[in-house]
Design an enzyme around this catalytic site. Structure first.
Site, PDB file in Angstrom:
ATOM      1  N   HIS A   1       7.583   6.594   6.218  1.00 42.85           N
ATOM      2  CA  HIS A   1       6.638   5.469   6.283  1.00 42.85           C
ATOM      3  C   HIS A   1       7.299   4.126   5.999  1.00 42.85           C
ATOM      4  CE1 HIS A   1       5.950   6.120   1.789  1.00 42.85           C
ATOM      5  NE2 HIS A   1       5.959   4.805   1.848  1.00 42.85           N
TER       6      HIS A   1
ATOM      7  N   ASP B   1       7.202  13.102   5.815  1.00 44.55           N
ATOM      8  CA  ASP B   1       7.397  11.697   5.426  1.00 44.55           C
ATOM      9  C   ASP B   1       8.839  11.423   5.003  1.00 44.55           C
ATOM     10  OD1 ASP B   1       6.773   9.041   5.051  1.00 44.55           O
ATOM     11  OD2 ASP B   1       5.910   9.312   3.060  1.00 44.55           O
TER      12      ASP B   1
ATOM     13  N   SER C   1       9.226   3.381  -2.618  1.00 43.25           N
ATOM     14  CA  SER C   1       9.189   4.477  -1.639  1.00 43.25           C
ATOM     15  C   SER C   1      10.557   4.737  -1.030  1.00 43.25           C
ATOM     16  CB  SER C   1       8.211   4.142  -0.511  1.00 43.25           C
ATOM     17  OG  SER C   1       6.889   4.232  -0.943  1.00 43.25           O
TER      18      SER C   1
END
Length: 197
Positions: free
Chosen positions: A44, A76, A154
């Site tokens: 992402h 992901d 992230s």
């Protein structure tokens, strides 16, 4: 290792990632896997990017364009690559997440809100969590932690006390996450995709 030792040893194996998409720009973190400049991150962070830039050692001057090598949206996860020459990168060691236990001390290094090379510390709060990938796929076996994770973390490493990667920091649980357009900050409930995945 102490928190300071983990940081001193592993920060050169963590990079900032800036992704430009048709919708705007996003930032995240990456984990250096080898001396050829292969970097692991969240899908992402890089999905749909028209350009990718990697920053090393928290220095705005040490940035370089990167290319997308592969994506696994269901987990992901993504791989990107950068020319590592002169960046001073140091590959991190991925280890099995099987021995990880609730209560283990863990560390996260990342770029929350664009603040590069930030270290946070916490414990493993729970194991075997199921989280959802952005495409809706279920990702089993996630590690829950109370180490502070914020937007920009992230794709960065969740590290054990030996400074080895046991997970990829990916999500934060937050009521704000259900409101459109909001960016939740650390709630003490963060999730990392396990290194076994």
């Amino acid at each position: 290792l102490t928190a300071t030792q983990v940081y001193q040893r592993d920060s050169a194996g963590v990079v900032s990632i800036k992704a430009v998409t048709p919708e705007g720009a996003d930032s995240g973190t990456g984990i250096v896997l080898n001396d050829k400049g292969l970097i692991l991150t969240n899908d992402h962070v890089v999905a749909g990017a028209t350009s990718l830039t990697v920053g090393a050692k928290g220095s705005a001057s040490a940035t370089r364009s990167a290319t997308l090598v592969g994506e696994e949206a269901n987990d992901d996860l993504a791989l990107i690559q950068v020319d590592p020459s002169g960046l001073g990168l140091r590959p991190l060691t991925l280890t099995s997440s099987t021995p990880v236990q609730v209560g283990d001390a863990v560390y996260a290094i990342g770029n929350p809100y664009g603040l590069e090379e930030t270290l946070t510390r916490g414990i493993v709060s729970a194991l075997g969590r199921e989280i959802s990938a952005p495409d809706g796929a279920k990702i089993p076996g996630a590690i829950q932690t109370d180490a502070a994770l914020n937007p920009g973390n992230s794709g960065g490493p969740l590290l054990n006390e030996q400074g080895e990667v046991i997970g990829v920091n990916s999500q934060i649980a937050s009521d704000a996450a259900t409101s459109s357009g909001s960016q939740p900050g650390s709630t003490g409930v963060g999730f990392a995709i396990s290194s076994n995945t």
